[in-house]
Write a protein that holds these residues in place. Structure first.
Motif, PDB file in Angstrom:
ATOM      1  N   PHE A  56       0.893  -1.118  -0.051  1.00 31.68           N
ATOM      2  CA  PHE A  56      -0.145  -0.002   0.134  1.00 31.68           C
ATOM      3  C   PHE A  56       0.861   1.326   0.068  1.00 31.68           C
ATOM      4  N   ASP A  57       0.264   2.293  -0.493  1.00 34.46           N
ATOM      5  CA  ASP A  57       0.942   3.764  -0.336  1.00 34.46           C
ATOM      6  C   ASP A  57       0.316   4.464   0.539  1.00 34.46           C
ATOM      7  N   SER A  58       1.056   5.685   0.534  1.00 33.40           N
ATOM      8  CA  SER A  58       0.320   6.591   1.702  1.00 33.40           C
ATOM      9  C   SER A  58      -0.768   7.524   0.874  1.00 33.40           C
ATOM     10  N   ARG A  59      -1.524   8.008   2.105  1.00 33.43           N
ATOM     11  CA  ARG A  59      -2.781   8.893   1.642  1.00 33.43           C
ATOM     12  C   ARG A  59      -2.437  10.013   2.356  1.00 33.43           C
ATOM     13  N   THR A  60      -2.649  11.334   1.772  1.00 32.63           N
ATOM     14  CA  THR A  60      -2.524  12.495   2.204  1.00 32.63           C
ATOM     15  C   THR A  60      -3.888  13.119   2.633  1.00 32.63           C
TER      16      THR A  60
END
Length: 219
Positions: A56-60
């Motif tokens: 998974f990648d980061s969410r701002t």
């Protein structure tokens, strides 16, 4: 694992409850000289932690709330925070090597955090660095997924109703008036419980936050 998670959740809830009661008692006794109230908000860089969610990648996202500070001594204090915090993560999905689009998971919490603060220098200084750490407990308000730029779909049933963990970081107290402080800080919220309501999948919240607060004396 589920029993351990429930035990930790009860422990953190009890700790926050006891601290809140003690904090309220201290507030009624010493509010004239040692207590301040403020607002805070900031940017969250959120992601899931764990082997099952390593791709998974980061969410701002963001957080916004209130903070109540109580000075136990010149260099030691407690902060009780309550905020709305948006978390989650992103995932670039694929099937047999063919991209299927970016999935976004948005988790929104009502979060309560108890911080133990250590202030450096004298209270007469205009700039005071601080270090802080403490537990948090979050209550899930909503959980939604979307694919690419599509609409969000409610997936709250797939996630647990509470999240708990530890927050720690560092900041500055910048005096901008008589006992009024501007408070920037950087912190990490380390989730310790599985956010998924599925024993076959484990993922925990991890949120790096850059925040800015403003506190006013209660006297």
């Amino acid at each position: 694992m589920k029993t351990i998670t429930k035990s930790f959740s009860k422990f953190f809830f009890a700790l926050l409850l006891v601290a809140t009661i003690s904090f309220s008692t201290s507030f009624s006794s010493y509010a004239q000289t040692t207590t301040s109230l403020g607002i805070k908000g900031g940017v969250n860089i959120a992601n899931f932690r764990g082997e099952d969610v390593k791709d998974f990648d980061s969410r701002t996202a963001f957080n916004l709330g209130l903070v109540l500070n109580y000075s136990v001594a010149e260099s030691v204090g407690l902060s009780l925070e309550a905020d709305y915090a948006s978390m989650g993560a992103k995932y670039d999905g694929s099937l047999l090597g063919v991209p299927t689009g970016e999935y976004t998971t948005k988790l929104d919490y009502l979060r309560t955090t108890l911080l133990f603060n250590y202030y450096m220098g004298s209270s007469e200084m205009n700039i005071r660095p601080e270090l802080f750490a403490g537990p948090y407990l979050g209550f899930l308000l909503g959980a939604n997924n979307k694919v690419e730029d599509g609409d969000y779909n409610d997936v709250k049933d797939g996630y647990k109703g509470t999240d708990f963990g530890a927050a720690f970081g560092a900041g500055l107290h910048l005096k901008v008036g008589e006992k009024m402080w501007l408070v920037p800080d950087v912190r990490y919220n380390l989730g310790l419980s599985n956010v998924f309501d599925n024993d076959n999948v484990t993922g925990r919240n991890g949120v790096l936050s850059v925040n800015l607060g403003l506190t006013f004396p209660l006297n």
